[in-house]
Motif scaffolding. Sequence first.
Motif, PDB file in Angstrom:
ATOM      1  N   GLU A   1       0.848  -1.212   0.051  1.00 22.71           N
ATOM      2  CA  GLU A   1      -0.117   0.155  -0.162  1.00 22.71           C
ATOM      3  C   GLU A   1       0.695   1.220  -0.038  1.00 22.71           C
ATOM      4  OE1 GLU A   1      -3.258   0.070  -0.283  1.00 22.71           O
ATOM      5  OE2 GLU A   1      -3.544  -2.165  -0.095  1.00 22.71           O
ATOM      6  N   ILE A   2       0.590   2.104  -0.909  1.00 24.49           N
ATOM      7  CA  ILE A   2       1.534   3.339  -1.016  1.00 24.49           C
ATOM      8  C   ILE A   2       0.311   4.661  -1.056  1.00 24.49           C
ATOM      9  CG2 ILE A   2       2.918   4.797  -2.218  1.00 24.49           C
ATOM     10  CD1 ILE A   2       4.217   2.487  -3.303  1.00 24.49           C
ATOM     11  N   GLY A   3      -0.087   5.186   0.069  1.00 26.69           N
ATOM     12  CA  GLY A   3      -1.228   6.285   0.065  1.00 26.69           C
ATOM     13  C   GLY A   3      -2.403   5.242  -0.077  1.00 26.69           C
ATOM     14  N   ASP A   4      -3.473   5.888  -1.096  1.00 29.29           N
ATOM     15  CA  ASP A   4      -4.449   5.167  -1.159  1.00 29.29           C
ATOM     16  C   ASP A   4      -4.527   4.075  -2.177  1.00 29.29           C
ATOM     17  OD1 ASP A   4      -5.703   6.755   0.854  1.00 29.29           O
ATOM     18  OD2 ASP A   4      -6.324   8.270  -0.699  1.00 29.29           O
ATOM     19  N   HIS A   5      -3.353   3.631  -2.777  1.00 25.69           N
ATOM     20  CA  HIS A   5      -3.488   2.813  -4.063  1.00 25.69           C
ATOM     21  C   HIS A   5      -2.011   1.565  -3.418  1.00 25.69           C
ATOM     22  CE1 HIS A   5      -3.775   7.001  -5.826  1.00 25.69           C
ATOM     23  NE2 HIS A   5      -4.684   6.051  -6.435  1.00 25.69           N
ATOM     24  N   THR A   6      -2.758   0.642  -4.182  1.00 28.63           N
ATOM     25  CA  THR A   6      -2.190  -0.960  -3.842  1.00 28.63           C
ATOM     26  C   THR A   6      -1.078  -1.091  -5.325  1.00 28.63           C
ATOM     27  OG1 THR A   6      -3.984  -1.679  -2.934  1.00 28.63           O
ATOM     28  CG2 THR A   6      -2.294  -3.159  -3.907  1.00 28.63           C
ATOM     29  N   TRP A   7       0.127  -1.389  -5.073  1.00 32.65           N
ATOM     30  CA  TRP A   7       1.060  -1.807  -5.924  1.00 32.65           C
ATOM     31  C   TRP A   7       1.630  -3.261  -5.698  1.00 32.65           C
ATOM     32  CZ3 TRP A   7       3.741   1.396  -9.385  1.00 32.65           C
ATOM     33  CH2 TRP A   7       3.202   2.829  -9.407  1.00 32.65           C
ATOM     34  N   ASN A   8       1.805  -3.867  -6.965  1.00 32.11           N
ATOM     35  CA  ASN A   8       2.032  -5.324  -6.896  1.00 32.11           C
ATOM     36  C   ASN A   8       3.584  -5.668  -7.465  1.00 32.11           C
ATOM     37  OD1 ASN A   8      -0.569  -6.868  -5.809  1.00 32.11           O
ATOM     38  ND2 ASN A   8      -1.122  -5.412  -7.655  1.00 32.11           N
ATOM     39  N   TRP A   9       4.312  -6.396  -6.954  1.00 30.24           N
ATOM     40  CA  TRP A   9       5.529  -6.618  -7.505  1.00 30.24           C
ATOM     41  C   TRP A   9       5.700  -8.133  -7.455  1.00 30.24           C
ATOM     42  CZ3 TRP A   9       8.973  -9.359  -4.845  1.00 30.24           C
ATOM     43  CH2 TRP A   9       9.255  -9.310  -3.375  1.00 30.24           C
ATOM     44  N   ASP A  10       6.569  -8.452  -8.573  1.00 31.98           N
ATOM     45  CA  ASP A  10       6.893  -9.991  -8.572  1.00 31.98           C
ATOM     46  C   ASP A  10       8.364 -10.284  -9.072  1.00 31.98           C
ATOM     47  OD1 ASP A  10       6.632 -11.067 -11.256  1.00 31.98           O
ATOM     48  OD2 ASP A  10       5.057  -9.694 -11.176  1.00 31.98           O
ATOM     49  N   GLY A 114       0.866  -0.718 -10.651  1.00 28.09           N
ATOM     50  CA  GLY A 114       0.034  -0.123  -9.526  1.00 28.09           C
ATOM     51  C   GLY A 114      -0.544   1.125 -10.002  1.00 28.09           C
ATOM     52  N   ALA A 115      -1.309   1.616  -9.225  1.00 33.18           N
ATOM     53  CA  ALA A 115      -1.946   3.155  -9.503  1.00 33.18           C
ATOM     54  C   ALA A 115      -1.206   4.337  -9.125  1.00 33.18           C
ATOM     55  CB  ALA A 115      -3.386   3.031  -9.021  1.00 33.18           C
ATOM     56  N   LEU A 124      -5.423   5.789 -12.780  1.00 29.80           N
ATOM     57  CA  LEU A 124      -4.143   5.646 -13.722  1.00 29.80           C
ATOM     58  C   LEU A 124      -3.109   4.625 -13.565  1.00 29.80           C
ATOM     59  CD1 LEU A 124      -2.723   8.525 -15.946  1.00 29.80           C
ATOM     60  CD2 LEU A 124      -1.021   6.527 -15.078  1.00 29.80           C
ATOM     61  N   ASN A 125      -3.401   3.513 -14.042  1.00 33.45           N
ATOM     62  CA  ASN A 125      -2.587   2.270 -13.740  1.00 33.45           C
ATOM     63  C   ASN A 125      -1.291   2.316 -14.545  1.00 33.45           C
ATOM     64  OD1 ASN A 125      -4.326   1.011 -11.637  1.00 33.45           O
ATOM     65  ND2 ASN A 125      -5.716   0.944 -13.448  1.00 33.45           N
ATOM     66  N   VAL A 126      -0.123   1.907 -14.115  1.00 34.50           N
ATOM     67  CA  VAL A 126       0.917   1.661 -14.765  1.00 34.50           C
ATOM     68  C   VAL A 126       1.755   0.162 -14.704  1.00 34.50           C
ATOM     69  CG1 VAL A 126       3.597   2.456 -14.790  1.00 34.50           C
ATOM     70  CG2 VAL A 126       1.593   4.322 -14.835  1.00 34.50           C
ATOM     71  N   ALA A 127       2.302  -0.246 -15.548  1.00 31.56           N
ATOM     72  CA  ALA A 127       2.958  -1.577 -15.379  1.00 31.56           C
ATOM     73  C   ALA A 127       4.416  -1.365 -16.028  1.00 31.56           C
ATOM     74  CB  ALA A 127       2.148  -2.614 -16.083  1.00 31.56           C
ATOM     75  N   ALA A 128       5.321  -1.935 -15.158  1.00 29.30           N
ATOM     76  CA  ALA A 128       6.563  -1.619 -15.842  1.00 29.30           C
ATOM     77  C   ALA A 128       7.473  -3.023 -15.549  1.00 29.30           C
ATOM     78  CB  ALA A 128       7.502  -0.620 -15.332  1.00 29.30           C
ATOM     79  N   GLY A 129       8.333  -3.385 -16.360  1.00 27.59           N
ATOM     80  CA  GLY A 129       9.155  -4.663 -16.026  1.00 27.59           C
ATOM     81  C   GLY A 129      10.537  -5.038 -17.053  1.00 27.59           C
ATOM     82  N   TYR A 130      11.423  -5.791 -16.295  1.00 30.38           N
ATOM     83  CA  TYR A 130      12.273  -6.198 -17.007  1.00 30.38           C
ATOM     84  C   TYR A 130      12.516  -7.697 -17.232  1.00 30.38           C
ATOM     85  CZ  TYR A 130      17.381  -7.784 -17.260  1.00 30.38           C
ATOM     86  OH  TYR A 130      18.575  -8.195 -17.641  1.00 30.38           O
ATOM     87  N   GLU A 131      13.003  -8.206 -18.215  1.00 29.42           N
ATOM     88  CA  GLU A 131      13.114  -9.531 -18.622  1.00 29.42           C
ATOM     89  C   GLU A 131      14.258  -9.799 -19.140  1.00 29.42           C
ATOM     90  OE1 GLU A 131      10.897 -13.483 -20.440  1.00 29.42           O
ATOM     91  OE2 GLU A 131      10.253 -11.473 -20.907  1.00 29.42           O
ATOM     92  N   HIS A 132      15.132 -11.124 -18.945  1.00 30.61           N
ATOM     93  CA  HIS A 132      16.216 -11.424 -19.601  1.00 30.61           C
ATOM     94  C   HIS A 132      16.022 -12.899 -19.938  1.00 30.61           C
ATOM     95  CE1 HIS A 132      20.439 -12.082 -20.253  1.00 30.61           C
ATOM     96  NE2 HIS A 132      20.332 -13.328 -19.796  1.00 30.61           N
ATOM     97  N   ARG A 133      16.164 -12.900 -21.214  1.00 31.29           N
ATOM     98  CA  ARG A 133      16.315 -14.487 -21.620  1.00 31.29           C
ATOM     99  C   ARG A 133      17.456 -14.904 -22.400  1.00 31.29           C
ATOM    100  NH1 ARG A 133      12.050 -12.462 -24.402  1.00 31.29           N
ATOM    101  NH2 ARG A 133      12.695 -13.204 -26.407  1.00 31.29           N
ATOM    102  N   ASP A 134      17.972 -16.145 -22.206  1.00 35.21           N
ATOM    103  CA  ASP A 134      19.236 -16.545 -22.867  1.00 35.21           C
ATOM    104  C   ASP A 134      18.917 -18.076 -23.353  1.00 35.21           C
ATOM    105  OD1 ASP A 134      21.541 -17.988 -23.532  1.00 35.21           O
ATOM    106  OD2 ASP A 134      22.625 -17.366 -21.736  1.00 35.21           O
ATOM    107  N   GLU A 135      18.775 -18.129 -24.754  1.00 30.88           N
ATOM    108  CA  GLU A 135      18.411 -19.584 -25.350  1.00 30.88           C
ATOM    109  C   GLU A 135      19.260 -19.925 -26.168  1.00 30.88           C
ATOM    110  OE1 GLU A 135      15.047 -20.326 -25.077  1.00 30.88           O
ATOM    111  OE2 GLU A 135      14.051 -18.447 -24.604  1.00 30.88           O
ATOM    112  N   SER A 136      19.519 -21.209 -25.994  1.00 31.03           N
ATOM    113  CA  SER A 136      20.379 -22.058 -26.973  1.00 31.03           C
ATOM    114  C   SER A 136      19.933 -23.475 -27.222  1.00 31.03           C
ATOM    115  CB  SER A 136      21.746 -22.087 -26.001  1.00 31.03           C
ATOM    116  OG  SER A 136      21.471 -22.783 -24.892  1.00 31.03           O
ATOM    117  N   GLY A 137      20.373 -23.687 -28.335  1.00 34.96           N
ATOM    118  CA  GLY A 137      20.120 -24.998 -28.820  1.00 34.96           C
ATOM    119  C   GLY A 137      21.034 -25.573 -29.770  1.00 34.96           C
ATOM    120  N   SER A 138      21.052 -27.004 -30.009  1.00 36.17           N
ATOM    121  CA  SER A 138      21.716 -27.816 -31.118  1.00 36.17           C
ATOM    122  C   SER A 138      21.270 -28.914 -31.391  1.00 36.17           C
ATOM    123  CB  SER A 138      23.261 -28.166 -30.450  1.00 36.17           C
ATOM    124  OG  SER A 138      22.915 -29.090 -29.383  1.00 36.17           O
ATOM    125  N   PHE A 139      21.678 -29.340 -32.781  1.00 39.73           N
ATOM    126  CA  PHE A 139      21.055 -30.725 -33.152  1.00 39.73           C
ATOM    127  C   PHE A 139      22.040 -31.430 -33.814  1.00 39.73           C
ATOM    128  CE2 PHE A 139      18.883 -32.886 -36.748  1.00 39.73           C
ATOM    129  CZ  PHE A 139      17.885 -33.762 -36.054  1.00 39.73           C
TER     130      PHE A 139
END
Length: 224
Positions: A1-10, A114-115, A124-139
């Motif tokens: 809770e930040i003020g009157d608004h709820t924020w979620n993180w994961d 969160g709002a 007014l809702n905002v969503a922000a995030g970061y993602e890192h992907r490392d893909e590899s393969g062989s045949f």
Amino acid sequence: EIGDHTWNWDVGAYVNNNDLLKVGHGDFSLLATRNALGPSFLDPATGRVTCGTPASPIPYGTAPGSCVPWNPFIPAGTTGAYSLSDPAVQTYLFPYSHDTGTVRSVDYSANLTGAVFTLPAGDLNVAAGYEHRDESGSFVPDALKQSNMSTDLASGPTGGKYKVDEFYLEVDVPVLKDMFLARELSFNVAGRYSKYDTFGNTTNGKFSLTWRPIDDLLVRANYA
């Protein structure tokens, strides 16, 4: 809770490994076919047709270095020694192939939603995030395919990998609510920046609009 608004993180992460084993059967070994259709003679010691010549015989059998003669003039479906219905001929001419491969994925991410503040029509809702992907393969195809010594499609080993870092931002803005011809009016703006280690950077965006003039009618529009 930040003020009157709820924020979620994961935050989250995963590592995924997939191993492939592909077993094939039914294609000719061209090397075995060449031997099976090559010179042969009737061995008086065994009473059996043997690959090669009396001066240079090839041992009978399906093991490496051996040979089982094949008579292609025996009509299809006819059983008997040296025909394509002969189990020894089938074992010799149609070896099992074994292709192997692997795929590995590594991913970790963090998200925040969160709002920011409240407008007359809603939060007014905002969503922000970061993602890192490392893909590899062989045949790695079977050695017969790599050497083009099979009636299966010839192919060689292949493999690759890439990494990408991504950032995104999304804003959901309510404009009007419970008004004449605007029971709901809102728009959404989102963008994602991706940085690949293989070819460079790319930025992709999206704009969407939601309009409900009356309770029983909803209009959506998207541009991306």
